[in-house]
Write a protein that holds these residues in place. Structure first.
Motif, PDB file in Angstrom:
ATOM      1  N   VAL A  43       0.849  -1.194   0.000  1.00 15.08           N
ATOM      2  CA  VAL A  43       0.000   0.000   0.000  1.00 15.08           C
ATOM      3  C   VAL A  43       0.882   1.240   0.000  1.00 15.08           C
ATOM      4  CG1 VAL A  43      -1.933  -1.111   1.175  1.00 15.08           C
ATOM      5  CG2 VAL A  43      -0.147   0.012   2.529  1.00 15.08           C
ATOM      6  N   ALA A  44       0.301   2.349  -0.431  1.00 16.54           N
ATOM      7  CA  ALA A  44       0.970   3.652  -0.365  1.00 16.54           C
ATOM      8  C   ALA A  44       0.016   4.625   0.308  1.00 16.54           C
ATOM      9  CB  ALA A  44       1.341   4.128  -1.765  1.00 16.54           C
ATOM     10  N   LEU A  45       0.466   5.261   1.372  1.00 16.53           N
ATOM     11  CA  LEU A  45      -0.347   6.222   2.115  1.00 16.53           C
ATOM     12  C   LEU A  45       0.425   7.530   2.261  1.00 16.53           C
ATOM     13  CD1 LEU A  45      -0.858   3.217   3.586  1.00 16.53           C
ATOM     14  CD2 LEU A  45      -2.442   4.579   4.929  1.00 16.53           C
ATOM     15  N   CYS A  46      -0.304   8.625   2.294  1.00 18.40           N
ATOM     16  CA  CYS A  46       0.292   9.931   2.550  1.00 18.40           C
ATOM     17  C   CYS A  46      -0.199  10.435   3.899  1.00 18.40           C
ATOM     18  CB  CYS A  46      -0.083  10.933   1.456  1.00 18.40           C
ATOM     19  SG  CYS A  46       0.568  10.507  -0.179  1.00 18.40           S
ATOM     20  N   ALA A  65       9.051   2.534  16.083  1.00 20.20           N
ATOM     21  CA  ALA A  65       7.585   2.521  16.105  1.00 20.20           C
ATOM     22  C   ALA A  65       7.106   3.957  15.960  1.00 20.20           C
ATOM     23  CB  ALA A  65       7.077   1.917  17.411  1.00 20.20           C
ATOM     24  N   MET A  66       5.980   4.150  15.290  1.00 15.84           N
ATOM     25  CA  MET A  66       5.447   5.495  15.048  1.00 15.84           C
ATOM     26  C   MET A  66       3.990   5.390  14.643  1.00 15.84           C
ATOM     27  SD  MET A  66       7.421   6.022  11.421  1.00 15.84           S
ATOM     28  CE  MET A  66       8.787   5.056  12.071  1.00 15.84           C
ATOM     29  N   GLN A  67       3.359   6.529  14.484  1.00 15.50           N
ATOM     30  CA  GLN A  67       2.013   6.584  13.924  1.00 15.50           C
ATOM     31  C   GLN A  67       2.061   7.395  12.626  1.00 15.50           C
ATOM     32  OE1 GLN A  67       2.211   7.436  17.515  1.00 15.50           O
ATOM     33  NE2 GLN A  67       2.038   5.208  17.630  1.00 15.50           N
ATOM     34  N   LEU A  68       1.247   6.973  11.681  1.00 14.79           N
ATOM     35  CA  LEU A  68       1.048   7.734  10.452  1.00 14.79           C
ATOM     36  C   LEU A  68      -0.359   8.297  10.498  1.00 14.79           C
ATOM     37  CD1 LEU A  68       2.169   8.521   7.605  1.00 14.79           C
ATOM     38  CD2 LEU A  68       0.959   6.516   6.730  1.00 14.79           C
ATOM     39  N   GLU A  69      -0.490   9.618  10.498  1.00 12.68           N
ATOM     40  CA  GLU A  69      -1.794  10.284  10.574  1.00 12.68           C
ATOM     41  C   GLU A  69      -2.133  10.904   9.231  1.00 12.68           C
ATOM     42  OE1 GLU A  69      -1.867  13.171  13.671  1.00 12.68           O
ATOM     43  OE2 GLU A  69      -1.297  11.769  15.257  1.00 12.68           O
ATOM     44  N   ASP A  70      -3.365  10.674   8.774  1.00 15.54           N
ATOM     45  CA  ASP A  70      -3.859  11.363   7.581  1.00 15.54           C
ATOM     46  C   ASP A  70      -5.213  11.971   7.891  1.00 15.54           C
ATOM     47  OD1 ASP A  70      -5.656   9.254   7.497  1.00 15.54           O
ATOM     48  OD2 ASP A  70      -4.769   8.297   5.737  1.00 15.54           O
ATOM     49  N   LEU A  71      -5.926  12.424   6.876  1.00 15.50           N
ATOM     50  CA  LEU A  71      -7.201  13.101   7.091  1.00 15.50           C
ATOM     51  C   LEU A  71      -8.291  12.149   7.552  1.00 15.50           C
ATOM     52  CD1 LEU A  71      -7.126  15.454   3.966  1.00 15.50           C
ATOM     53  CD2 LEU A  71      -6.649  16.074   6.336  1.00 15.50           C
ATOM     54  N   ALA A  72      -8.049  10.847   7.429  1.00 16.86           N
ATOM     55  CA  ALA A  72      -9.057   9.858   7.816  1.00 16.86           C
ATOM     56  C   ALA A  72      -8.823   9.284   9.208  1.00 16.86           C
ATOM     57  CB  ALA A  72      -9.100   8.723   6.791  1.00 16.86           C
ATOM     58  N   GLY A  73      -7.623   9.443   9.764  1.00 20.71           N
ATOM     59  CA  GLY A  73      -7.331   8.859  11.075  1.00 20.71           C
ATOM     60  C   GLY A  73      -5.848   8.578  11.221  1.00 20.71           C
ATOM     61  N   SER A  74      -5.509   7.498  11.904  1.00 21.27           N
ATOM     62  CA  SER A  74      -4.099   7.161  12.109  1.00 21.27           C
ATOM     63  C   SER A  74      -3.925   5.646  12.128  1.00 21.27           C
ATOM     64  CB  SER A  74      -3.582   7.766  13.414  1.00 21.27           C
ATOM     65  OG  SER A  74      -4.225   7.190  14.536  1.00 21.27           O
ATOM     66  N   ARG A  81       6.462  15.478   9.783  1.00 24.36           N
ATOM     67  CA  ARG A  81       6.734  15.722   8.363  1.00 24.36           C
ATOM     68  C   ARG A  81       5.666  15.049   7.507  1.00 24.36           C
ATOM     69  NH1 ARG A  81      12.454  14.107   5.636  1.00 24.36           N
ATOM     70  NH2 ARG A  81      13.021  16.226   6.216  1.00 24.36           N
ATOM     71  N   ALA A  82       5.231  15.739   6.458  1.00 22.99           N
ATOM     72  CA  ALA A  82       4.280  15.165   5.505  1.00 22.99           C
ATOM     73  C   ALA A  82       5.041  14.249   4.550  1.00 22.99           C
ATOM     74  CB  ALA A  82       3.567  16.270   4.731  1.00 22.99           C
ATOM     75  N   VAL A  83       4.640  12.988   4.490  1.00 24.18           N
ATOM     76  CA  VAL A  83       5.408  11.995   3.735  1.00 24.18           C
ATOM     77  C   VAL A  83       4.496  11.065   2.944  1.00 24.18           C
ATOM     78  CG1 VAL A  83       7.360  11.990   5.343  1.00 24.18           C
ATOM     79  CG2 VAL A  83       5.454  10.410   5.702  1.00 24.18           C
ATOM     80  N   LEU A  84       5.095  10.443   1.951  1.00 22.65           N
ATOM     81  CA  LEU A  84       4.514   9.292   1.268  1.00 22.65           C
ATOM     82  C   LEU A  84       5.175   8.055   1.859  1.00 22.65           C
ATOM     83  CD1 LEU A  84       3.106   7.698  -1.080  1.00 22.65           C
ATOM     84  CD2 LEU A  84       5.138   8.230  -2.448  1.00 22.65           C
ATOM     85  N   PRO A 106       9.561  12.306   1.619  1.00 25.25           N
ATOM     86  CA  PRO A 106       8.918  13.583   1.946  1.00 25.25           C
ATOM     87  C   PRO A 106       8.038  14.041   0.785  1.00 25.25           C
ATOM     88  CG  PRO A 106      11.253  13.639   2.503  1.00 25.25           C
ATOM     89  CD  PRO A 106      11.031  12.373   1.731  1.00 25.25           C
ATOM     90  N   LEU A 107       6.825  14.491   1.084  1.00 19.81           N
ATOM     91  CA  LEU A 107       5.896  14.842   0.012  1.00 19.81           C
ATOM     92  C   LEU A 107       6.398  16.000  -0.842  1.00 19.81           C
ATOM     93  CD1 LEU A 107       2.292  14.378   1.446  1.00 19.81           C
ATOM     94  CD2 LEU A 107       3.330  13.234  -0.500  1.00 19.81           C
TER      95      LEU A 107
END
Length: 321
Positions: free
Chosen positions: A160-163, A182-191, A212-215, A237-238
């Motif tokens: 998968v690819a998420l931004c 370990a980390m969280q990836l947050e987008d407009l839909a959640g994390s 940082r905003a990333v792909l 980085p986006l």
């Protein structure tokens, strides 16, 4: 609501509410420092209010308010001392009317959107005036195959690819003492929880930057009793992420009585870009004409979706990269 702001204690909140109830709306940072109890509201509290956006109704940019704190607090302390010594009513006794003028705010360049949003996130735990992904909506639409809300029911190892935004980055060690993250990836839909395992730890070290905003390209790890997690394979980085576009495309237009020219022309004009366009005009069992046009387009997902609606799902062909 004020109690949710980091570094703002109960005594500071009570002082602000008391001053607002007695004096009315705060007209400026200087007036704020005149009316609140500065023994309860310190410099750190005011900084937190500014960074959270709680003082956006006052005159000036957040950067100007931040630069004015020391002067405003000194001004407020002088006014309090004057009140204590009985000089606070001097102008009224002399017959002066109207509100006193506040000192001018210092010159300071406005904060960038990133700086504003970073302050809001740090003080409140969430973004208020926008989201770091807002500046990359076009890239997100092109590059992301999923968002954090659409990972359920995917097979283990699905690519998968998420931004999104990287948050809560932590360094850990496995049983062999090797590092992983370990980390969280947050987008407009959640994390979603994400991990960089030992085999990718060093390679992706410089790309793991908080907020940082990333792909992120990753493999899905379903969890039996919880939401899926991600095994991160790549972080881009986006601002550096590139959307590959073809250099030449073909659009097949069937001349079957329906007038597509106006709609197709409007689409081409609405999506200018660097990709050359070749039209293939066809009438069944009659003729086929190929012509290159001078207009160039950006054949992104929006373009392709609208093209399929106008000319059909088989109209598009990529001829060259």
């Amino acid at each position: 609501g004020l109690g949710a702001i980091k570094n703002l204690g109960q005594s500071a909140v009570e002082s602000i509410l008391k001053a607002r109830a007695e004096e009315g709306t705060f007209r400026s940072l200087y007036y704020f420092c005149e009316t609140v109890d500065l023994s309860a509201v310190n410099r750190r509290s005011i900084e937190s209010l500014i960074r959270a956006g709680a003082m956006d109704s006052l005159e000036g940019e957040r950067s100007q308010l931040m630069a004015a704190i020391d002067g405003a607090m000194e001004h407020g302390q002088r006014v309090w001392k004057d009140k204590q010594s009985g000089q606070g009513g001097l102008f009224a006794v002399l017959g002066e009317s109207g509100e006193p003028e506040d000192p001018p705010l210092p010159d300071a360049p406005p904060w960038t959107v990133t700086e504003k949003l970073s302050g809001e996130k740090e003080m409140l735990g969430f973004y208020v005036t926008g989201h770091p992904l807002d500046a990359y909506r076009e890239k997100v639409a092109e590059l992301a195959t999923h968002d954090t809300a659409s990972l359920e029911n995917l097979e283990k190892g699905a690519n998968v690819a998420l931004c999104g935004i990287l948050t809560g980055i932590q360094r850990r060690r496995n049983k062999e003492g090797k590092l992983w993250a370990a980390m969280q990836l947050e987008d407009l839909a959640g994390s979603v929880d994400a991990m960089v395992f030992t085999n990718n730890y060093e390679r992706l070290l410089e790309q793991r930057v908080e907020d940082r905003a990333v792909l992120v390209r990753a493999q899905v790890l379903p969890e039996e009793n919880g939401p899926p997690k991600l095994s991160v394979q790549e972080i881009v980085p986006l601002e550096h992420a590139h959307i590959p576009m073809p250099s030449l495309i073909s659009i097949r237009v069937w001349l079957n009585g329906a007038d597509k020219a106006e709609a197709l022309g409007a689409l081409i004009r609405r999506k200018p870009g660097d990709t050359n366009v070749r039209l293939r005009l066809e009438r069944a069992r009659d003729f086929s004409v190929i012509m290159d046009i001078s207009e160039r387009v950006r054949p992104d997902r929006e373009f392709l979706g609208e093209l399929a609606r106008i000319c059909g799902p088989e109209a598009y062909e990529e001829l060259a990269r």
